[in-house]
Design a protein around this motif. Sequence first.
Motif, PDB file in Angstrom:
ATOM      1  N   ALA A 286       0.825  -1.216   0.000  1.00 28.29           N
ATOM      2  CA  ALA A 286       0.000   0.000   0.000  1.00 28.29           C
ATOM      3  C   ALA A 286       0.854   1.260   0.000  1.00 28.29           C
ATOM      4  O   ALA A 286       0.518   2.259  -0.655  1.00 28.29           O
ATOM      5  CB  ALA A 286      -0.935  -0.005   1.207  1.00 28.29           C
ATOM      6  N   GLU A 287       1.982   1.220   0.739  1.00 31.67           N
ATOM      7  CA  GLU A 287       2.858   2.391   0.804  1.00 31.67           C
ATOM      8  C   GLU A 287       3.589   2.640  -0.513  1.00 31.67           C
ATOM      9  O   GLU A 287       4.054   3.768  -0.757  1.00 31.67           O
ATOM     10  CB  GLU A 287       3.871   2.223   1.941  1.00 31.67           C
ATOM     11  N   ASN A 288       3.681   1.631  -1.351  1.00 37.04           N
ATOM     12  CA  ASN A 288       4.300   1.791  -2.669  1.00 37.04           C
ATOM     13  C   ASN A 288       3.240   2.373  -3.614  1.00 37.04           C
ATOM     14  O   ASN A 288       2.731   1.704  -4.507  1.00 37.04           O
ATOM     15  CB  ASN A 288       4.803   0.444  -3.182  1.00 37.04           C
ATOM     16  N   ILE A 289       2.927   3.620  -3.401  1.00 35.05           N
ATOM     17  CA  ILE A 289       1.761   4.247  -4.032  1.00 35.05           C
ATOM     18  C   ILE A 289       1.871   4.257  -5.552  1.00 35.05           C
ATOM     19  O   ILE A 289       2.960   4.299  -6.117  1.00 35.05           O
ATOM     20  CB  ILE A 289       1.536   5.664  -3.502  1.00 35.05           C
ATOM     21  N   SER A 290       0.720   4.235  -6.192  1.00 39.54           N
ATOM     22  CA  SER A 290       0.656   4.115  -7.645  1.00 39.54           C
ATOM     23  C   SER A 290       1.028   5.417  -8.338  1.00 39.54           C
ATOM     24  O   SER A 290       0.970   6.510  -7.756  1.00 39.54           O
ATOM     25  CB  SER A 290      -0.757   3.711  -8.069  1.00 39.54           C
ATOM     26  N   LEU A 291       1.368   5.284  -9.608  1.00 45.67           N
ATOM     27  CA  LEU A 291       1.649   6.460 -10.434  1.00 45.67           C
ATOM     28  C   LEU A 291       0.396   7.328 -10.543  1.00 45.67           C
ATOM     29  O   LEU A 291       0.493   8.568 -10.588  1.00 45.67           O
ATOM     30  CB  LEU A 291       2.123   6.024 -11.816  1.00 45.67           C
ATOM     31  N   THR A 292      -0.767   6.700 -10.545  1.00 46.65           N
ATOM     32  CA  THR A 292      -2.019   7.459 -10.603  1.00 46.65           C
ATOM     33  C   THR A 292      -2.169   8.353  -9.380  1.00 46.65           C
ATOM     34  O   THR A 292      -2.542   9.530  -9.488  1.00 46.65           O
ATOM     35  CB  THR A 292      -3.221   6.499 -10.694  1.00 46.65           C
ATOM     36  N   GLN A 293      -1.870   7.805  -8.202  1.00 48.84           N
ATOM     37  CA  GLN A 293      -1.951   8.600  -6.977  1.00 48.84           C
ATOM     38  C   GLN A 293      -0.931   9.735  -6.997  1.00 48.84           C
ATOM     39  O   GLN A 293      -1.229  10.868  -6.598  1.00 48.84           O
ATOM     40  CB  GLN A 293      -1.735   7.714  -5.750  1.00 48.84           C
ATOM     41  N   ILE A 294       0.267   9.449  -7.476  1.00 48.14           N
ATOM     42  CA  ILE A 294       1.305  10.475  -7.561  1.00 48.14           C
ATOM     43  C   ILE A 294       0.882  11.589  -8.511  1.00 48.14           C
ATOM     44  O   ILE A 294       0.986  12.784  -8.193  1.00 48.14           O
ATOM     45  CB  ILE A 294       2.635   9.846  -8.014  1.00 48.14           C
ATOM     46  N   GLN A 295       0.388  11.223  -9.682  1.00 45.61           N
ATOM     47  CA  GLN A 295      -0.021  12.242 -10.652  1.00 45.61           C
ATOM     48  C   GLN A 295      -1.192  13.070 -10.126  1.00 45.61           C
ATOM     49  O   GLN A 295      -1.279  14.278 -10.393  1.00 45.61           O
ATOM     50  CB  GLN A 295      -0.403  11.585 -11.983  1.00 45.61           C
ATOM     51  N   SER A 296      -2.074  12.437  -9.345  1.00 45.84           N
ATOM     52  CA  SER A 296      -3.193  13.196  -8.784  1.00 45.84           C
ATOM     53  C   SER A 296      -2.698  14.309  -7.870  1.00 45.84           C
ATOM     54  O   SER A 296      -3.294  15.391  -7.800  1.00 45.84           O
ATOM     55  CB  SER A 296      -4.155  12.273  -8.029  1.00 45.84           C
ATOM     56  N   GLN A 297      -1.584  14.055  -7.171  1.00 40.77           N
ATOM     57  CA  GLN A 297      -1.025  15.095  -6.308  1.00 40.77           C
ATOM     58  C   GLN A 297      -0.424  16.230  -7.139  1.00 40.77           C
ATOM     59  O   GLN A 297      -0.583  17.417  -6.796  1.00 40.77           O
ATOM     60  CB  GLN A 297       0.038  14.512  -5.381  1.00 40.77           C
ATOM     61  N   ILE A 298       0.261  15.913  -8.211  1.00 38.53           N
ATOM     62  CA  ILE A 298       0.800  16.943  -9.102  1.00 38.53           C
ATOM     63  C   ILE A 298      -0.349  17.778  -9.667  1.00 38.53           C
ATOM     64  O   ILE A 298      -0.257  19.018  -9.756  1.00 38.53           O
ATOM     65  CB  ILE A 298       1.617  16.310 -10.247  1.00 38.53           C
ATOM     66  N   ASP A 299      -1.437  17.122 -10.020  1.00 36.73           N
ATOM     67  CA  ASP A 299      -2.601  17.834 -10.556  1.00 36.73           C
ATOM     68  C   ASP A 299      -3.172  18.803  -9.523  1.00 36.73           C
ATOM     69  O   ASP A 299      -3.553  19.939  -9.866  1.00 36.73           O
ATOM     70  CB  ASP A 299      -3.686  16.841 -10.985  1.00 36.73           C
ATOM     71  N   VAL A 300      -3.251  18.373  -8.265  1.00 38.97           N
ATOM     72  CA  VAL A 300      -3.755  19.253  -7.210  1.00 38.97           C
ATOM     73  C   VAL A 300      -2.852  20.465  -7.049  1.00 38.97           C
ATOM     74  O   VAL A 300      -3.335  21.610  -6.930  1.00 38.97           O
ATOM     75  CB  VAL A 300      -3.883  18.494  -5.874  1.00 38.97           C
ATOM     76  N   LEU A 301      -1.550  20.265  -7.039  1.00 40.96           N
ATOM     77  CA  LEU A 301      -0.626  21.396  -6.932  1.00 40.96           C
ATOM     78  C   LEU A 301      -0.850  22.389  -8.067  1.00 40.96           C
ATOM     79  O   LEU A 301      -0.884  23.608  -7.853  1.00 40.96           O
ATOM     80  CB  LEU A 301       0.823  20.902  -6.947  1.00 40.96           C
ATOM     81  N   ASN A 302      -1.012  21.884  -9.283  1.00 42.52           N
ATOM     82  CA  ASN A 302      -1.242  22.777 -10.422  1.00 42.52           C
ATOM     83  C   ASN A 302      -2.547  23.546 -10.275  1.00 42.52           C
ATOM     84  O   ASN A 302      -2.615  24.744 -10.602  1.00 42.52           O
ATOM     85  CB  ASN A 302      -1.223  21.977 -11.721  1.00 42.52           C
ATOM     86  N   GLN A 303      -3.573  22.898  -9.780  1.00 46.60           N
ATOM     87  CA  GLN A 303      -4.850  23.587  -9.586  1.00 46.60           C
ATOM     88  C   GLN A 303      -4.741  24.646  -8.491  1.00 46.60           C
ATOM     89  O   GLN A 303      -5.154  25.799  -8.673  1.00 46.60           O
ATOM     90  CB  GLN A 303      -5.931  22.570  -9.232  1.00 46.60           C
ATOM     91  N   ASP A 304      -4.175  24.263  -7.351  1.00 49.67           N
ATOM     92  CA  ASP A 304      -4.133  25.175  -6.207  1.00 49.67           C
ATOM     93  C   ASP A 304      -3.215  26.369  -6.450  1.00 49.67           C
ATOM     94  O   ASP A 304      -3.493  27.477  -5.975  1.00 49.67           O
ATOM     95  CB  ASP A 304      -3.696  24.425  -4.949  1.00 49.67           C
ATOM     96  N   TYR A 305      -2.127  26.168  -7.168  1.00 46.96           N
ATOM     97  CA  TYR A 305      -1.186  27.262  -7.414  1.00 46.96           C
ATOM     98  C   TYR A 305      -1.540  28.077  -8.659  1.00 46.96           C
ATOM     99  O   TYR A 305      -0.868  29.064  -8.968  1.00 46.96           O
ATOM    100  CB  TYR A 305       0.246  26.724  -7.501  1.00 46.96           C
ATOM    101  N   ASN A 306      -2.611  27.679  -9.352  1.00 45.62           N
ATOM    102  CA  ASN A 306      -3.074  28.446 -10.513  1.00 45.62           C
ATOM    103  C   ASN A 306      -4.544  28.833 -10.398  1.00 45.62           C
ATOM    104  O   ASN A 306      -5.155  29.242 -11.390  1.00 45.62           O
ATOM    105  CB  ASN A 306      -2.826  27.652 -11.793  1.00 45.62           C
ATOM    106  N   ALA A 307      -5.086  28.722  -9.186  1.00 41.57           N
ATOM    107  CA  ALA A 307      -6.455  29.155  -8.886  1.00 41.57           C
ATOM    108  C   ALA A 307      -7.489  28.511  -9.798  1.00 41.57           C
ATOM    109  O   ALA A 307      -8.504  29.125 -10.149  1.00 41.57           O
ATOM    110  CB  ALA A 307      -6.557  30.690  -8.972  1.00 41.57           C
ATOM    111  N   THR A 308      -7.234  27.259 -10.197  1.00 36.97           N
ATOM    112  CA  THR A 308      -8.222  26.515 -10.983  1.00 36.97           C
ATOM    113  C   THR A 308      -8.895  25.436 -10.145  1.00 36.97           C
ATOM    114  O   THR A 308      -9.666  24.633 -10.677  1.00 36.97           O
ATOM    115  CB  THR A 308      -7.575  25.881 -12.232  1.00 36.97           C
ATOM    116  N   ASN A 309      -8.607  25.409  -8.843  1.00 37.98           N
ATOM    117  CA  ASN A 309      -9.273  24.469  -7.948  1.00 37.98           C
ATOM    118  C   ASN A 309     -10.759  24.779  -7.900  1.00 37.98           C
ATOM    119  O   ASN A 309     -11.175  25.947  -7.904  1.00 37.98           O
ATOM    120  CB  ASN A 309      -8.665  24.528  -6.544  1.00 37.98           C
ATOM    121  N   SER A 310     -11.582  23.737  -7.870  1.00 40.15           N
ATOM    122  CA  SER A 310     -13.035  23.906  -7.970  1.00 40.15           C
ATOM    123  C   SER A 310     -13.626  24.688  -6.804  1.00 40.15           C
ATOM    124  O   SER A 310     -14.703  25.282  -6.928  1.00 40.15           O
ATOM    125  CB  SER A 310     -13.716  22.538  -8.074  1.00 40.15           C
TER     126      SER A 310
END
Length: 320
Positions: free
Chosen positions: A95-119
């Motif tokens: 479980a701790e060996n998190i998936s690439l999907t989970q990792i990319q979801s975090q990058i996506d959140v950073l992009n949304q939050d730092y560019n004011a595109t978060n819902s």
Amino acid sequence: MKKLIVCVATALALFSCQSEEQNNSGVSNTQNAKRSCASNDVLMRQIAEDPSLLQRMEDIERFTDEYQKNPSAFRLVNGKIQIPVVVNVLYRTTAENISLTQIQSQIDVLNQDYNATNSDYNQVPAIFSGVKANVGISFVLDQVIRKSTTKTSWGTRDAMKKANQGGLAPTSPTTKLNMWVCTIGGGILGYAQFPGGSSATDGVVIDSKYFGLSGTANYPYNLGRTATHEVGHWMNLRHIWGDATCGSDLVADTPQHNTANYGVPTYPHYSTCTGTPIEMTMNYMDYTDDRGMYMFTAGQKARMDAIFAAGGARNSFAQP
């Protein structure tokens, strides 16, 4: 300028993410009932180990002050900054060996939050609409490095960043943001290194239970905002309450807070500090649940811009 240096030194002396007794690994013995960030505890330890760090941070504050007075004199090299991110996964269980999907979801959140595109950006109250900001910094996943370990927890003394202690050394830390995803222990969600510290330990650490949107992500910290908060520290933002009762976060357009807020406070939540301002509990640098934080301010943006500007502490990230 002398006043600024004294102010910074005082603020640093007051920084303390947690007041609980620490064990030998540097991790609080209190379990995770509320958000808990160890960035300032780690900073205090680093200053104790290397007193010259305090002078470097004072120099960064001096530069930041000058930048805010005349930002056009400190032009960003590329205009907009894009940060390559190296994710170092240290795992004991599947479980701790998190998936690439989970990792990319975090990058996506950073992009949304730092560019004011978060819902949830449109939930910012009208009273703060004049200061809410699009930081305009983006992130791209550069590399994922994985390592199996027998450690059950890593603590906050940077062991996960050191190969000789079983961890993974940072990759190109002067041009890439390194993130370590591992079990920190002690109820710590994450911690970051402020600008001015050693490149050998530079980056952000997030517990795998609070990273990204899926897999191991654990409610109420399952919307990726722990990383948003910690990357804010990495970009020189302080906690919004200044880590002291009615303290200063060194940002002019954030209201004074009594202390950290937890959960999702009902708006408006008034401070008992001078003037009884409405607290900006939805700011990413408070301690609210992930669903309760969704904005940065123009003043915070200016602090972050300063470290990437020509002469700034992280200007190497802005180079072509």
